[in-house]
Design a protein around this motif. Structure first.
Motif, PDB file in Angstrom:
ATOM      1  N   ALA A 157      -4.984   9.123   1.042  1.00  0.00           N
ATOM      2  CA  ALA A 157      -5.254   7.693   0.859  1.00  0.00           C
ATOM      3  C   ALA A 157      -6.370   7.437  -0.145  1.00  0.00           C
ATOM      4  N   TYR A 166       0.643   4.772  -2.092  1.00  0.00           N
ATOM      5  CA  TYR A 166       0.029   5.880  -1.360  1.00  0.00           C
ATOM      6  C   TYR A 166       0.954   6.540  -0.344  1.00  0.00           C
ATOM      7  N   SER A 215       1.700   5.716   2.576  1.00  0.00           N
ATOM      8  CA  SER A 215       1.038   5.734   3.874  1.00  0.00           C
ATOM      9  C   SER A 215       0.698   4.300   4.256  1.00  0.00           C
ATOM     10  N   SER A 253     -10.064   1.660   6.150  1.00  0.00           N
ATOM     11  CA  SER A 253      -9.981   0.997   4.848  1.00  0.00           C
ATOM     12  C   SER A 253      -9.927  -0.523   4.950  1.00  0.00           C
ATOM     13  N   ILE A 302      -2.130   1.471   5.599  1.00  0.00           N
ATOM     14  CA  ILE A 302      -3.545   1.281   5.286  1.00  0.00           C
ATOM     15  C   ILE A 302      -4.362   1.915   6.409  1.00  0.00           C
ATOM     16  N   TYR A 355       0.832  -1.207   0.000  1.00  0.00           N
ATOM     17  CA  TYR A 355       0.000   0.000   0.000  1.00  0.00           C
ATOM     18  C   TYR A 355       0.864   1.254   0.000  1.00  0.00           C
ATOM     19  N   CYS A 356       1.932   1.214   0.777  1.00  0.00           N
ATOM     20  CA  CYS A 356       2.845   2.356   0.884  1.00  0.00           C
ATOM     21  C   CYS A 356       3.475   2.699  -0.461  1.00  0.00           C
TER      22      CYS A 356
END
Length: 577
Positions: free
Chosen positions: A296, A94, A96, A102, A98, A90-91
């Motif tokens: 996000a 984004y 960031s 989410s 999760i 995810y990073c």
């Protein structure tokens, strides 16, 4: 009975349990290193990173250290490894972790499977290697002792608790020195330290902050942030009447479009010939350095920035956390002051990013979504309509009067899809056909930019034939940057790739034209459009600043940017519209 317990304890060896703890610590530290590899290694030089990694690993090793539950510990280690890997993937898109809210949205991944696969790296196999080592090394190092039950003696238990206490005290002390957990987290909401928070606080600490911030109370500090932002706001002045105004706005959100392909020529071929012509036109206002400010929510955050002039939530996705708000938007300004009808045209399903409810909250009259389009030139794993047939069918709907019939004032938002990572354009739809030895993803990105450019040309050619053209503003933007973690490598090896995540702002048929080379924010587009459309009488002027104002301040030098972000978050969360 005491003698029997002592005998069992002496025969067993606690080393296997501590080896399993070492595996858990290794898993957490490997995650930190991989996170830093894709962001910055600044956090590895911060004491909190090491203290909290040690503390979390001890807490997650209770089954092994206190109960010698080997199987339970291995299952827990596997679950932690999968969780860390998901956040790492995810990073890479984004930058960031999760967000807490989410985790309930896993079904959305079915529409973004290609991006998920593209987020994997060979180095991620390190998690698997640590797990395998945790299974084999304790057995090999303890021999037959592995099968014997380990009953910790009081000295071991007190030693474990002492380490927990010491590390907890150290962590709390470091927090206190930085102003406290919440204050320190919020103070790191900057370009240089934003991504250092997760390694310092661990994912558990990050989710704890999400939980605290998801259902906050409207504190004096939050009210003060809004008041401070309001006090710093400057009036949005109307442009001279001699420049005229526009009654129609066509806003094209191009998926992942960055500025650097515009004007680029490779192998003697223009990558974006249609956009090049628009930019070169004497009636175009062009700002190539729009800094990505999405969070996000990515694409849906872009709609919040451009349509409503608001920054994304700091630790959540507004379309799920706060969709049922009466957002003030440019389409509502046009309805109020121009009697305009509004449309969103998207190849996505209405449920993706909760687009249906967002459209309602934004005051959109008509949402034309996936099932309304013929399936042509299907792109990506989910096989959504390509940008070229999308634009052709939009023209058909406009010609038939289904969308923006002649004589109507309208806000029309077009959302493209083909530029979604990893930018796969089938060979039969590729009219660029580069021959150079470029990295596959970079080649795909440039090819996709050319494909989207062809699509924009189709729509622009039609719009210029409409009788409403003299009164129509056409705005072409990228919804966010596209290269993500690949940027440093590509920019290092190819000088035509931008080092910063800039998207373009192209405003065709603008009453004020020229090129603006300042670094601007996505949130600044909304007030700029209000001025250009002659809508300054609308009550909501957004969180940002119009780039047409003489006292405009770039987000790079804007001392109020953190205040703006907190004010926007507060207004949305507490429905202070």
């Amino acid at each position: 009975m005491n003698q029997s317990l002592k005998s069992t304890s002496e025969k067993s060896n606690p080393k296997a349990a501590w080896l399993q703890w070492a595996a858990m610590l290794s898993m957490i530290l490997y995650f930190d290193i991989m996170w830093c590899y894709d962001t910055t290694f600044t956090s590895m030089g911060m004491p909190l990173t090491w203290v909290n990694a040690m503390l979390l690993s001890l807490l997650l090793s209770i089954p092994a250290l206190l109960f010698h539950a080997r199987t339970v510990q291995l299952v827990l280690l596997a679950a932690v490894g999968i969780w860390l890997e998901c956040n790492l993937m995810y990073c890479r898109t984004y930058f960031s972790h999760i967000p807490l809210g989410s985790y309930a949205l896993a079904s959305n991944l079915s529409d973004f499977g290609n991006s998920v696969i593209d987020s994997l790296r060979w180095r991620d196999l390190g998690f698997l290697g640590i797990f395998i080592a945790a299974m084999l090394i304790p057995r090999a190092s303890n021999g037959k002792e592995w099968r014997k039950r380990y009953i910790p003696n009081p000295t071991t238990v007190w030693g474990y608790l002492a380490w927990i206490g010491f590390l907890t005290l150290a962590s709390v002390t470091l927090f206190w020195q930085k102003g406290g957990y919440i204050t320190h987290w919020q103070n790191m909401y900057t370009a240089n330290f934003f991504t250092t928070r997760v390694p310092q606080y661990t994912l558990v600490g990050a989710l704890a902050y999400d939980y605290i911030n998801t259902a906050p109370t409207l504190t004096y500090e939050r009210k003060q942030a809004v008041e401070k932002w309001q006090a710093a706001q400057k009036p949005l002045t109307a442009l001279p009447d001699s420049l005229g105004h526009r009654n129609n706005l066509v806003l094209i959100l191009c998926e992942s479009l960055e500025s650097w392909p515009i004007g680029l020529t490779l192998e003697g071929k223009e990558i974006t010939p249609n956009l090049n012509r628009i930019v070169a036109d004497s009636s175009t206002l062009y700002a190539p350095n729009v800094l990505t400010q999405v969070g996000a929510g990515r694409s849906i955050d872009a709609q919040l920035l451009y349509n409503a002039g608001m920054l994304p939530l700091e630790n959540d996705v507004y379309s799920f956390a706060c969709p049922e708000r009466n957002y003030h938007t440019i389409n509502q300004a046009m309805r109020q002051l121009r009697d305009a009808r509004s449309y969103i045209l998207t190849p996505d399903k209405p449920v993706v990013w909760n687009q249906q409810l967002v459209a309602q909250s934004f005051g959109i009259d008509t949402l034309v979504a996936r099932e309304c389009w013929r399936k042509e030139e299907m792109i990506g794993v989910r096989k959504k309509i390509g940008d070229r047939p999308l634009m052709r069918q939009i023209v058909e709907k406009m010609e038939s009067g289904e969308v923006w019939p002649c004589g109507e004032n309208a806000f029309v938002q077009v959302v493209t899809y083909s530029g979604h990572n990893p930018f796969p354009i089938p060979e039969e739809y590729d009219n660029l056909k580069l021959q150079g030895d470029y990295p596959e993803l970079l080649n795909n990105y440039v090819t996709c930019a050319h494909y989207t450019d062809e699509a924009i040309g189709i729509l622009m050619n039609y719009l210029k034939t409409r009788p409403e053209w003299p009164e129509t503003l056409v705005v072409i933007v990228g919804d966010h940057e596209g290269l993500a973690a690949y940027r440093p490598e590509f920019a290092k090896n190819y000088d035509w790739v931008a080092k910063r995540p800039f998207t373009p702002l192209i405003i065709a048929n603008s009453p004020m034209a020229g090129e603006n080379d300042k670094v601007i924010g996505q949130v600044d587009v909304y007030p700029t459009l209000l001025q250009l459309m002659g809508l300054t009488d609308y009550s909501w002027h957004g969180i940002g600043q119009s780039i047409l104002q003489r006292d405009y301040t770039s987000p790079d030098q804007d001392s109020l940017m953190q205040v703006r972000s907190r004010a926007s978050d507060t207004i949305i969360r507490f429905n202070l519209f």
